[in-house]
Design an enzyme around this catalytic site. Structure first.
Site, short mmCIF file in Angstrom:
data_model
loop_
_atom_site.label_atom_id
_atom_site.label_comp_id
_atom_site.label_asym_id
_atom_site.label_seq_id
_atom_site.Cartn_x
_atom_site.Cartn_y
_atom_site.Cartn_z
N GLU A 176 0.99 -1.33 0.12
CA GLU A 176 -0.13 -0.16 -0.14
C GLU A 176 0.88 1.30 -0.09
O GLU A 176 0.32 2.51 -0.18
CB GLU A 176 -0.90 -0.03 0.99
CG GLU A 176 -2.03 -1.05 0.91
CD GLU A 176 -2.88 -1.17 2.18
OE1 GLU A 176 -2.66 -0.45 3.34
OE2 GLU A 176 -3.99 -1.63 1.97
N GLU A 193 7.07 -22.05 7.57
CA GLU A 193 7.68 -21.40 8.69
C GLU A 193 8.46 -21.73 9.47
O GLU A 193 9.23 -21.35 10.21
CB GLU A 193 6.64 -20.58 9.20
CG GLU A 193 5.64 -21.70 10.21
CD GLU A 193 4.71 -21.02 11.00
OE1 GLU A 193 4.66 -21.08 12.31
OE2 GLU A 193 3.61 -20.46 10.63
#
Length: 302
Positions: A83, A114
């Protein structure tokens, strides 16, 4: 490590019977827990401020900011990074988000990825991370192997490393330059760190990126003067920003702002042209001399 001892994995005594409650009472419980998040973030504002100042220093010297995480943490980092370019007209390489499992993990969970510290280091290296850059490792638990591996890759390079976690005395905090640790406590649903921990993470990331953009001159007052005008809504917003910054008002003011935007090619240039009554080349020269900082461009001697 015994994960059951982590604050984010502990059981919340206030919500042990949440599944028996009427819907409205259930929502009140969730809302009451959510209300604690802002307080947890407020307690670590000095650490966030330190991170902003240090990251800004890196960016001003040609460095970049990287977020890295897995699952919810990784998605929030990618969201914040994605953004920044449309909001502040900076290159997409300036703030980058990396997630365990790659971009496909944004939609489809990739829990196994992960657990590999080697992959975290490899992903950071593949992104071209250098000692000039800053790395924010994001993990509610403070011990995600993928993120630890990335931090361990970044440290010897001389990069700035920051841990964003929601547990005290974490493994990540122990090996980073700055630790940001909003203690959000046990989740409404035990271990569901997409809830309070995720909300705290989003708040901190908002502060980090917005604070950095303010410090680097992408904002004038509270106006996003570096914005891109890529659709009709954003063109209208840009015109209103020009009006607000220059004192133009009413339909006539909007018409002048629209004309300025077309002639100038950017919000900042339009504002300098209008406030100083100069042409586009002169306005662009002033902005260049002020390294793009609008307030400085307007204040410097003619």
């Amino acid at each position: 490590m015994n994960l059951s001892t982590l604050l984010t994995e502990s059981r919340n005594p206030l919500t042990e019977h949440i599944d028996e409650l009427p819907t409205l009472d259930m929502l009140r419980l969730i809302n009451n827990e959510d209300a604690k998040v802002a307080q947890a973030v407020a307690a670590v504002l000095p650490d966030i401020a330190k991170a902003i100042d240090e990251i800004t220093r890196r960016l001003n010297d040609g460095g970049r900011l990287f977020y890295i995480g897995a699952g919810t943490s990784g998605r929030l980092g990618v969201l914040d990074a994605s953004e920044i370019p449309p909001t502040f007209s900076v290159p997409p390489t300036l703030v980058q988000g990396l997630i365990a499992g790659g971009d496909s993990a944004l939609r489809n969970s990739s829990e196994k990825s992960e657990d590999s510290p080697e992959q975290g280091a490899a992903d950071l290296a593949a992104a071209g991370f250098t000692g000039q850059d800053a790395l924010v490792g994001i993990a509610a638990s403070g011990r995600t192997p993928y993120v630890l591996g990335a931090i361990q890759h970044a440290n010897p390079l001389g990069a700035l490393t920051i841990a964003l976690t929601c547990v005290p005395n974490s493994q990540m905090a122990a090996i980073t330059d700055i630790a940001i640790t909003p203690l959000t406590g046990p989740e409404v649903i035990t271990g569901s760190t997409r809830m309070k921990a995720g909300t705290a993470t989003k708040l901190v990331l908002n502060m980090l990126s917005t604070g950095i953009m303010i410090k680097t001159g992408a904002v004038y007052g509270n106006l996003m003067v570096n914005m891109q005008t890529t659709n009709a809504k954003l063109v209208d917003r840009a015109q209103r920003i020009i009006m607000a910054a220059t004192g133009l008002e009413g339909p006539e003011g909007q018409s002048i702002a629209a004309d300025l935007l077309k002639k100038s090619g950017s919000v900042k240039t339009a504002i300098v042209m209008q406030k100083l009554s100069i042409d586009r080349p002169s306005a662009e020269a002033r902005l260049k001399a002020a390294t793009g900082v609008l307030r400085q461009a307007l204040a410097s001697p003619r």
